[in-house]
Scaffold this motif. Structure first.
Motif, PDB file in Angstrom:
ATOM      1  N   ILE A  65     -13.307 -51.312  21.415  1.00  0.00           N
ATOM      2  CA  ILE A  65     -14.630 -50.690  21.490  1.00  0.00           C
ATOM      3  C   ILE A  65     -14.842 -49.741  20.325  1.00  0.00           C
ATOM      4  CG2 ILE A  65     -16.101 -49.161  22.847  1.00  0.00           C
ATOM      5  CD1 ILE A  65     -14.556 -50.204  25.335  1.00  0.00           C
ATOM      6  N   LEU A  66     -15.967 -49.916  19.635  1.00  0.00           N
ATOM      7  CA  LEU A  66     -16.338 -48.965  18.591  1.00  0.00           C
ATOM      8  C   LEU A  66     -17.250 -47.881  19.153  1.00  0.00           C
ATOM      9  CD1 LEU A  66     -17.020 -50.893  15.258  1.00  0.00           C
ATOM     10  CD2 LEU A  66     -15.125 -49.373  15.846  1.00  0.00           C
ATOM     11  N   SER A  67     -18.227 -48.304  19.915  1.00  0.00           N
ATOM     12  CA  SER A  67     -19.155 -47.343  20.499  1.00  0.00           C
ATOM     13  C   SER A  67     -19.850 -47.969  21.694  1.00  0.00           C
ATOM     14  CB  SER A  67     -20.196 -46.890  19.471  1.00  0.00           C
ATOM     15  OG  SER A  67     -20.994 -47.969  19.067  1.00  0.00           O
ATOM     16  N   ILE A  68     -20.411 -47.108  22.499  1.00  0.00           N
ATOM     17  CA  ILE A  68     -21.165 -47.548  23.680  1.00  0.00           C
ATOM     18  C   ILE A  68     -22.506 -46.855  23.670  1.00  0.00           C
ATOM     19  CG2 ILE A  68     -21.212 -47.750  26.181  1.00  0.00           C
ATOM     20  CD1 ILE A  68     -18.149 -47.564  26.155  1.00  0.00           C
ATOM     21  N   ASN A  69     -23.561 -47.622  23.722  1.00  0.00           N
ATOM     22  CA  ASN A  69     -24.895 -47.037  23.727  1.00  0.00           C
ATOM     23  C   ASN A  69     -25.289 -46.699  25.158  1.00  0.00           C
ATOM     24  OD1 ASN A  69     -27.549 -46.316  23.465  1.00  0.00           O
ATOM     25  ND2 ASN A  69     -28.090 -47.971  22.082  1.00  0.00           N
ATOM     26  N   VAL A  70     -25.801 -47.662  25.869  1.00  0.00           N
ATOM     27  CA  VAL A  70     -26.266 -47.403  27.234  1.00  0.00           C
ATOM     28  C   VAL A  70     -25.159 -47.670  28.243  1.00  0.00           C
ATOM     29  CG1 VAL A  70     -27.998 -47.933  28.971  1.00  0.00           C
ATOM     30  CG2 VAL A  70     -28.586 -48.075  26.538  1.00  0.00           C
ATOM     31  N   MET A  71     -24.993 -46.728  29.154  1.00  0.00           N
ATOM     32  CA  MET A  71     -24.131 -46.912  30.329  1.00  0.00           C
ATOM     33  C   MET A  71     -25.021 -46.811  31.548  1.00  0.00           C
ATOM     34  SD  MET A  71     -20.854 -44.485  29.502  1.00  0.00           S
ATOM     35  CE  MET A  71     -19.781 -44.738  28.105  1.00  0.00           C
ATOM     36  N   GLY A 100     -27.552 -40.970  23.167  1.00  0.00           N
ATOM     37  CA  GLY A 100     -28.332 -39.859  22.642  1.00  0.00           C
ATOM     38  C   GLY A 100     -28.552 -38.738  23.643  1.00  0.00           C
ATOM     39  N   GLY A 101     -28.084 -38.957  24.868  1.00  0.00           N
ATOM     40  CA  GLY A 101     -28.200 -37.905  25.875  1.00  0.00           C
ATOM     41  C   GLY A 101     -29.293 -38.117  26.902  1.00  0.00           C
ATOM     42  N   GLY A 102     -30.081 -39.162  26.728  1.00  0.00           N
ATOM     43  CA  GLY A 102     -31.134 -39.423  27.690  1.00  0.00           C
ATOM     44  C   GLY A 102     -30.602 -40.026  28.975  1.00  0.00           C
ATOM     45  N   THR A 103     -31.247 -39.704  30.069  1.00  0.00           N
ATOM     46  CA  THR A 103     -30.868 -40.278  31.355  1.00  0.00           C
ATOM     47  C   THR A 103     -32.113 -40.747  32.096  1.00  0.00           C
ATOM     48  OG1 THR A 103     -30.946 -38.145  32.486  1.00  0.00           O
ATOM     49  CG2 THR A 103     -28.812 -38.821  31.601  1.00  0.00           C
ATOM     50  N   ALA A 131     -33.533 -43.778  39.159  1.00  0.00           N
ATOM     51  CA  ALA A 131     -34.574 -44.440  39.942  1.00  0.00           C
ATOM     52  C   ALA A 131     -35.165 -43.466  40.958  1.00  0.00           C
ATOM     53  CB  ALA A 131     -33.996 -45.658  40.646  1.00  0.00           C
ATOM     54  N   ASP A 132     -36.433 -43.663  41.229  1.00  0.00           N
ATOM     55  CA  ASP A 132     -37.131 -42.765  42.164  1.00  0.00           C
ATOM     56  C   ASP A 132     -36.456 -42.737  43.528  1.00  0.00           C
ATOM     57  OD1 ASP A 132     -40.509 -43.459  40.952  1.00  0.00           O
ATOM     58  OD2 ASP A 132     -38.981 -42.042  40.277  1.00  0.00           O
ATOM     59  N   SER A 133     -35.905 -43.866  43.939  1.00  0.00           N
ATOM     60  CA  SER A 133     -35.319 -43.964  45.274  1.00  0.00           C
ATOM     61  C   SER A 133     -34.092 -43.072  45.455  1.00  0.00           C
ATOM     62  CB  SER A 133     -34.930 -45.415  45.567  1.00  0.00           C
ATOM     63  OG  SER A 133     -34.017 -45.889  44.599  1.00  0.00           O
ATOM     64  N   VAL A 134     -33.485 -42.652  44.357  1.00  0.00           N
ATOM     65  CA  VAL A 134     -32.275 -41.821  44.444  1.00  0.00           C
ATOM     66  C   VAL A 134     -32.424 -40.507  43.700  1.00  0.00           C
ATOM     67  CG1 VAL A 134     -30.836 -43.880  44.692  1.00  0.00           C
ATOM     68  CG2 VAL A 134     -31.156 -42.852  42.427  1.00  0.00           C
ATOM     69  N   LYS A 135     -33.575 -40.269  43.140  1.00  0.00           N
ATOM     70  CA  LYS A 135     -33.794 -39.048  42.366  1.00  0.00           C
ATOM     71  C   LYS A 135     -33.588 -37.816  43.257  1.00  0.00           C
ATOM     72  CE  LYS A 135     -36.631 -39.617  39.131  1.00  0.00           C
ATOM     73  NZ  LYS A 135     -37.859 -39.894  38.345  1.00  0.00           N
ATOM     74  N   GLY A 136     -32.871 -36.849  42.691  1.00  0.00           N
ATOM     75  CA  GLY A 136     -32.571 -35.642  43.451  1.00  0.00           C
ATOM     76  C   GLY A 136     -31.319 -35.753  44.288  1.00  0.00           C
ATOM     77  N   ARG A 137     -30.788 -36.959  44.431  1.00  0.00           N
ATOM     78  CA  ARG A 137     -29.567 -37.166  45.213  1.00  0.00           C
ATOM     79  C   ARG A 137     -28.423 -37.711  44.349  1.00  0.00           C
ATOM     80  NH1 ARG A 137     -29.491 -40.902  49.023  1.00  0.00           N
ATOM     81  NH2 ARG A 137     -31.134 -42.221  48.093  1.00  0.00           N
ATOM     82  N   PHE A 138     -28.747 -38.524  43.369  1.00  0.00           N
ATOM     83  CA  PHE A 138     -27.726 -39.142  42.506  1.00  0.00           C
ATOM     84  C   PHE A 138     -27.815 -38.556  41.103  1.00  0.00           C
ATOM     85  CE2 PHE A 138     -27.314 -43.564  44.730  1.00  0.00           C
ATOM     86  CZ  PHE A 138     -27.153 -42.918  45.949  1.00  0.00           C
ATOM     87  N   THR A 139     -26.665 -38.395  40.474  1.00  0.00           N
ATOM     88  CA  THR A 139     -26.596 -37.893  39.102  1.00  0.00           C
ATOM     89  C   THR A 139     -25.664 -38.781  38.287  1.00  0.00           C
ATOM     90  OG1 THR A 139     -26.922 -35.609  39.850  1.00  0.00           O
ATOM     91  CG2 THR A 139     -26.065 -35.929  37.629  1.00  0.00           C
ATOM     92  N   ILE A 140     -26.145 -39.200  37.128  1.00  0.00           N
ATOM     93  CA  ILE A 140     -25.305 -39.990  36.234  1.00  0.00           C
ATOM     94  C   ILE A 140     -24.787 -39.091  35.114  1.00  0.00           C
ATOM     95  CG2 ILE A 140     -27.252 -40.762  34.799  1.00  0.00           C
ATOM     96  CD1 ILE A 140     -25.736 -43.459  34.509  1.00  0.00           C
ATOM     97  N   SER A 141     -23.534 -39.317  34.746  1.00  0.00           N
ATOM     98  CA  SER A 141     -22.950 -38.574  33.630  1.00  0.00           C
ATOM     99  C   SER A 141     -21.951 -39.482  32.928  1.00  0.00           C
ATOM    100  CB  SER A 141     -22.262 -37.296  34.118  1.00  0.00           C
ATOM    101  OG  SER A 141     -21.218 -37.593  35.010  1.00  0.00           O
TER     102      SER A 141
END
Length: 119
Positions: free
Chosen positions: A27-33, A53-56, A59-69
């Motif tokens: 692997i050289l790099s990973i863009n979207v996870m 680039g730091g954007g996340t 989905a509305d169905s899990v917003k406020g409950r799930f966090t991606i990092s």
């Protein structure tokens, strides 16, 4: 390139789980996870994404409950899930858009990890 997902299991409604997905290989790099899920009898649906680039996106169905990092040094993406509901029951899949050492970009999927939320 291989993706290994882990962290699924059985949890009661209102509980929490943390999913992990680690990529390995040349692997050289990973863009979207990202994370997707597929509930029984339903199509696979996008849950959340994280860009290099730091954007996340969540989905509305899990917003406020799930966090991606993500941890770029470890080529790993996480999904912290809290306030789980029975409707969150699904197989969760990770996906990454990877640049390989041969400079080819491709999407790769993990094997899926089952999350079951009991009421």
């Amino acid at each position: 390139v291989q993706l290994q997902a882990s962290g699924g299991g059985l949890v009661q409604a209102g509980g929490s789980l943390r999913l992990s997905c680690a990529a390995s290989g040349s692997i050289l790099s990973i863009n979207v996870m990202g994370w997707y899920r597929q509930a029984p009898g339903k199509q696979r649906a996008l849950v959340a994404t994280s860009t290099s680039g730091g954007g996340t996106y969540v989905a509305d169905s899990v917003k406020g409950r799930f966090t991606i990092s993500r941890d770029n040094a470890k080529n790993t993406v996480y999904l912290q899930m809290s306030g789980l509901k029975p409707e969150d029951t699904a197989v969760y899949y990770c996906k990454m858009y990877v640049e390989r050492s041969d400079l080819i970009w491709n999407d790769y999927w993990g094997q899926g990890t089952l999350v079951t939320v009991s009421s």
